[in-house]
Design an enzyme around this catalytic site. Structure first.
Site, PDB file in Angstrom:
ATOM      1  N   HIS A   1      -7.324  -6.075   0.794  1.00  0.00           N
ATOM      2  CA  HIS A   1      -6.151  -5.222   1.028  1.00  0.00           C
ATOM      3  C   HIS A   1      -5.379  -5.634   2.285  1.00  0.00           C
ATOM      4  CE1 HIS A   1      -4.016  -1.515  -0.049  1.00  0.00           C
ATOM      5  NE2 HIS A   1      -4.064  -1.108   1.204  1.00  0.00           N
TER       6      HIS A   1
ATOM      7  N   ASP B   1     -10.081  -5.571  -3.436  1.00  0.00           N
ATOM      8  CA  ASP B   1      -9.462  -4.544  -2.600  1.00  0.00           C
ATOM      9  C   ASP B   1     -10.348  -3.301  -2.638  1.00  0.00           C
ATOM     10  OD1 ASP B   1      -7.831  -2.371  -1.709  1.00  0.00           O
ATOM     11  OD2 ASP B   1      -6.025  -3.511  -2.236  1.00  0.00           O
TER      12      ASP B   1
ATOM     13  N   SER C   1       0.829  -1.199   0.000  1.00  0.00           N
ATOM     14  CA  SER C   1       0.000   0.000   0.000  1.00  0.00           C
ATOM     15  C   SER C   1       0.869   1.256   0.000  1.00  0.00           C
ATOM     16  CB  SER C   1      -0.978  -0.054   1.182  1.00  0.00           C
ATOM     17  OG  SER C   1      -2.028   0.865   1.016  1.00  0.00           O
TER      18      SER C   1
END
Length: 296
Positions: free
Chosen positions: A267, A234, A155
């Site tokens: 995620h 995600d 991320s």
């Protein structure tokens, strides 16, 4: 504390897959003399020889503990004989007003940039910390190779890994990412961070945007292939991550990219840990070529 190396204090140690996971603290010059912590996995091979090193950069709200405890990286690292370093995601305890107000700016959200805005510039220098100060500490204190390393992240940390690698191809031989923020200057997370840390001149943001760097400077001979894994479920995919923008920049620059859209994954660290072994092996294969010797 268990021992003191050159400025490093050992906070904790755990036996892990025949090697050791350790947590250290130290005073960071780059971060304005604040205390910083990192985790490092040292495989048993490091007892008798120098081992290559990987850097794993975590995402928003995280510390070095998330990747070290939940990432599922150490088993392959122990088999192949590589060390993995897990830095923090921001300076801690700077007492700057507003640093603890939101999850996506300030504490836990250093964005791996060097802040130039006056309020943040003294402490928020995570780019230089990860790229200069930390590797120097690691090389001086542990039995690791001082040549090229691998770097990866998740991320915000995937953004950090891509940017740091592309800006420093002389220091890294491999880069990969899980669900990275690929084009931060175009999305809310990046705009908030960049305007806060760097100011409102959007041209200055581009130096820390992997898609922009690839468009401008690619391809990168150092990186035979860049690996990105991205879950199709995600929640941040469309709004914040934009892997297709990076893929397009790679294609224009003729940079080889393996972007794997992983069906049904989100995620979280459930996603990361599912593909952790692939990433560690990907880096080890590049490190084998770099150092001309077999790993594992």
């Amino acid at each position: 504390t268990l021992e003191n190396m050159s400025g490093l204090t050992l906070v904790s140690e755990w036996k892990h897959f025949d090697g050791k996971m350790r947590k250290y603290s130290h005073k960071s010059k780059v971060l304005g003399d604040l205390k910083a912590t990192f985790f490092i996995y040292l495989p048993s091979q490091a007892d008798s020889q120098t081992v290559p090193v990987l850097y794993y950069l975590a995402g928003l709200t995280c510390t070095g503990e998330n990747g070290s405890q939940k990432g599922n990286f150490a088993q392959v690292a122990s088999e192949r004989g590589v060390s993995i370093v897990f830095p923090d995601t921001s300076p801690r305890g700077s007492k700057i007003e507003g640093e603890d107000e939101s999850y996506d700016f300030g504490s836990g959200a250093g964005f791996y940039v060097n802040a130039t805005a006056e309020k943040w510039a003294k402490n928020y220098q995570m780019y230089s910390y990860v790229n200069e100060e930390l590797p120097s500490l690691i090389e001086h204190n542990f039995n690791v190779e001082s040549g090229k390393a691998g770097i990866f992240g998740h991320s915000m940390g995937g953004h950090g890994a891509l940017v740091i690698a592309l800006k420093n191809p002389q220091k890294f031989c491999s880069v990969s990412a899980f669900a990275p923020i690929c084009n931060p200057s175009k999305v809310q997370w990046g705009k908030k961070a960049f305007s806060g840390y760097i100011g409102n001149n959007e041209d200055e943001w581009l130096a820390f945007d992997a898609t922009e760097i690839m468009e401008k400077n690619g391809p990168f001979a150092s990186f035979e292939m860049i690996l990105i894994d991205q879950g199709t479920n995600d929640e941040f995919l469309e709004e914040q991550l934009k892997p297709k923008n990076f893929a397009l920049a790679c294609s224009k620059a003729k940079q080889k990219l393996k972007l794997r859209m992983q069906e049904g994954y989100d995620h979280s660290y459930y996603f990361i840990s599912s593909f952790a072994s692939d990433h560690v092996n990907f880096h080890c294969d590049a490190l084998e070529k770099e150092y001309g010797r077999k790993l594992g």
